[in-house]
Design an enzyme around this catalytic site. Structure first.
Site, short mmCIF file in Angstrom:
data_model
loop_
_atom_site.label_atom_id
_atom_site.label_comp_id
_atom_site.label_asym_id
_atom_site.label_seq_id
_atom_site.Cartn_x
_atom_site.Cartn_y
_atom_site.Cartn_z
N LYS A 51 -3.79 -8.18 18.17
CA LYS A 51 -2.86 -8.37 17.04
C LYS A 51 -1.73 -7.36 17.18
O LYS A 51 -1.97 -6.16 17.28
CB LYS A 51 -3.61 -8.17 15.73
CG LYS A 51 -2.90 -8.73 14.53
CD LYS A 51 -2.87 -10.26 14.49
CE LYS A 51 -3.88 -10.83 13.52
NZ LYS A 51 -4.07 -12.28 13.72
N THR A 79 -8.43 -11.61 17.20
CA THR A 79 -7.30 -10.72 16.93
C THR A 79 -7.31 -10.31 15.46
O THR A 79 -6.91 -9.21 15.10
CB THR A 79 -5.94 -11.37 17.27
OG1 THR A 79 -5.70 -12.47 16.40
CG2 THR A 79 -5.88 -11.84 18.72
N ASP A 80 -7.80 -11.22 14.61
CA ASP A 80 -7.91 -10.89 13.18
C ASP A 80 -8.81 -9.68 12.96
O ASP A 80 -8.53 -8.84 12.10
CB ASP A 80 -8.45 -12.11 12.43
CG ASP A 80 -8.37 -11.91 10.93
OD1 ASP A 80 -7.24 -11.81 10.41
OD2 ASP A 80 -9.43 -11.83 10.28
N ARG A 118 2.23 0.92 -8.57
CA ARG A 118 2.47 0.27 -7.28
C ARG A 118 3.50 1.07 -6.50
O ARG A 118 4.11 2.00 -7.02
CB ARG A 118 2.97 -1.17 -7.49
CG ARG A 118 4.34 -1.24 -8.14
CD ARG A 118 4.93 -2.64 -8.13
NE ARG A 118 6.29 -2.61 -8.66
CZ ARG A 118 7.12 -3.65 -8.68
NH1 ARG A 118 6.73 -4.82 -8.21
NH2 ARG A 118 8.34 -3.53 -9.14
N GLN A 174 14.72 -4.39 -10.64
CA GLN A 174 15.99 -4.66 -11.32
C GLN A 174 16.43 -3.44 -12.15
O GLN A 174 17.59 -3.05 -12.15
CB GLN A 174 15.85 -5.89 -12.25
CG GLN A 174 15.76 -7.22 -11.53
CD GLN A 174 14.35 -7.64 -11.17
OE1 GLN A 174 13.48 -6.82 -10.92
NE2 GLN A 174 14.12 -8.95 -11.13
N HIS A 182 7.45 -5.25 -0.18
CA HIS A 182 6.13 -5.21 -0.81
C HIS A 182 5.11 -4.46 0.04
O HIS A 182 5.06 -4.63 1.25
CB HIS A 182 5.62 -6.64 -1.05
CG HIS A 182 6.57 -7.48 -1.85
ND1 HIS A 182 6.88 -7.22 -3.16
CD2 HIS A 182 7.31 -8.56 -1.51
CE1 HIS A 182 7.75 -8.12 -3.60
NE2 HIS A 182 8.03 -8.94 -2.61
O1 LIG Z 1 10.41 -5.38 -9.46
C1 LIG Z 1 10.11 -6.58 -9.36
N1 LIG Z 1 10.93 -7.53 -9.86
C2 LIG Z 1 10.66 -8.86 -9.81
O2 LIG Z 1 11.45 -9.73 -10.29
C3 LIG Z 1 9.45 -9.24 -9.17
N2 LIG Z 1 8.87 -10.44 -8.93
C4 LIG Z 1 7.71 -10.20 -8.27
O3 LIG Z 1 6.90 -11.07 -7.85
N3 LIG Z 1 7.54 -8.85 -8.09
C5 LIG Z 1 8.61 -8.24 -8.65
N4 LIG Z 1 8.95 -6.93 -8.74
#
Ligand SMILES: O=c1[nH]c(=O)c2[nH]c(=O)[nH]c2[nH]1
Length: 306
Positions: free
Chosen positions: A12, A57-58, A179, A227, A255
């Site tokens: 992998k 590979t997983d 997170r 945002q 992410h």
């Molecule tokens: O900060 C975020 N804004 C989003 O609009 C959003 N949408 C999502 O799935 N995760 C996040 N995180």
């Protein structure tokens, strides 16, 4: 047989593994891209399709994440040696393991002493930083200067939540109170200097200060969404840099998913020493223009046009 199998290997590639160690409120980060290539008695799988000698590979991917959790990441070399030894000594058909590791280095974002006392240190900016950009337009009378940057990668390993969002029948995302918040900043800002009659801004100082405001707002905003953080980054620039009237951002939400290591008997739930999978795509893309009140939005909405 007119053909024979020559050199071969499999595994992998590009496992993006991030480990955070918490020293109180001060976090330490290890960020690696690990590629596994194994070779050995692999004639059968190529000639007949028998998988009897094939460690998936997983599984090699899972091993990378599980080792990061169980043994930590002291250095790229130590981690690679540990993995290579494991594959060769635990699987009889495997005679050779090649582990390639790229390590991404991060610097801390300097925050105010007061913020540090209250929140510790968990904000980072990727080393080997951004590309600075500018576009100058002149029609013989008026100037338009739009500057900015791209590929400024930043990460907060805590002080980010995301919850209270709309849920419909397709929503599977879980609400989170802690997170990562990571993005690669693309930004453009427009100067209000337009005619030769007025003194020009000091371009060098302006760039350094603007970048500093953007970084500091990223680090010091307790985030309920990307945002909200983005808006604070723009607002802090407008509030502190009188030569700038408009800022436009395009921010991919990079992410990081806490890996489920439960199947291997490893508890990866607690935030200390947690191992994350740094996903590359798809990614949320959050974009906005932040303006000085009363000013007109002139930066194109599609930043790639610039
Ligand atoms: O900060 C975020 N804004 C989003 O609009 C959003 N949408 C999502 O799935 N995760 C996040 N995180």
């Amino acid at each position: 047989m007119p053909t024979i199998l020559g050199r071969n290997q499999y595994g992998k590639a590009e496992n993006r593994v991030v480990r955070i160690t918490r020293d109180g409120a001060t976090h330490h980060i290890k960020d690696l891209n690990v590629s596994v290539a194994l070779s050995g008695d692999m004639e059968d799988v190529h000639y007949s399709g028998s998988n009897a000698n094939v460690l998936p590979t997983d599984t090699t991917k899972n091993t990378v994440f599980a080792f990061a959790k169980e043994h930590g990441i002291e250095s790229a070399e130590q981690f690679g040696i540990h993995l290579a030894r494991h594959f060769v000594t635990s699987q009889e058909p495997i005679h050779r393991a090649r582990i390639r590791v790229e390590e991404y280095a991060w610097d801390r974002i300097a925050t105010s002493p007061a913020h540090q006392r209250e929140h510790g240190e968990h904000s980072f900016v990727r080393k080997g930083q951004e590309t600075r950009l500018t576009q100058v337009t002149y029609d013989g009378e008026r100037w338009e200067v739009v500057s900015g940057l791209k590929d400024l990668t930043v990460l907060n390993s805590t002080d980010s939540e995301f919850h209270g969002f709309v849920k419909d029948r397709y929503t599977t995302l879980k609400e989170t109170r802690d997170r990562f918040l990571a993005t690669s900043v693309a930004a453009r800002w427009r100067f209000n200097w337009t005619d030769d009659e007025r003194p020009m801004p000091d371009w060098e100082t302006s760039y350094e200060r603007t970048k500093q405001h953007l970084l500091q707002a990223f680090a010091e905003t307790y985030s309920l969404s990307l945002q909200q953080t983005m808006y604070r980054m723009g607002a802090q620039i407008i509030e502190h840099r009188e030569e700038i009237d408009e800022v436009r951002f395009s921010l991919p939400n990079r992410h990081h998913f806490q890996v489920d290591l439960e199947p291997f008997g490893l508890d990866n739930e607690s935030a200390d020493g947690a191992v994350y999978f740094a996903a590359d795509r798809p990614y949320g893309l959050i974009e906005a223009t932040i303006l000085r009140d009363g000013c007109e939005a002139l930066i194109p909405a599609d930043l790639t046009n610039l």
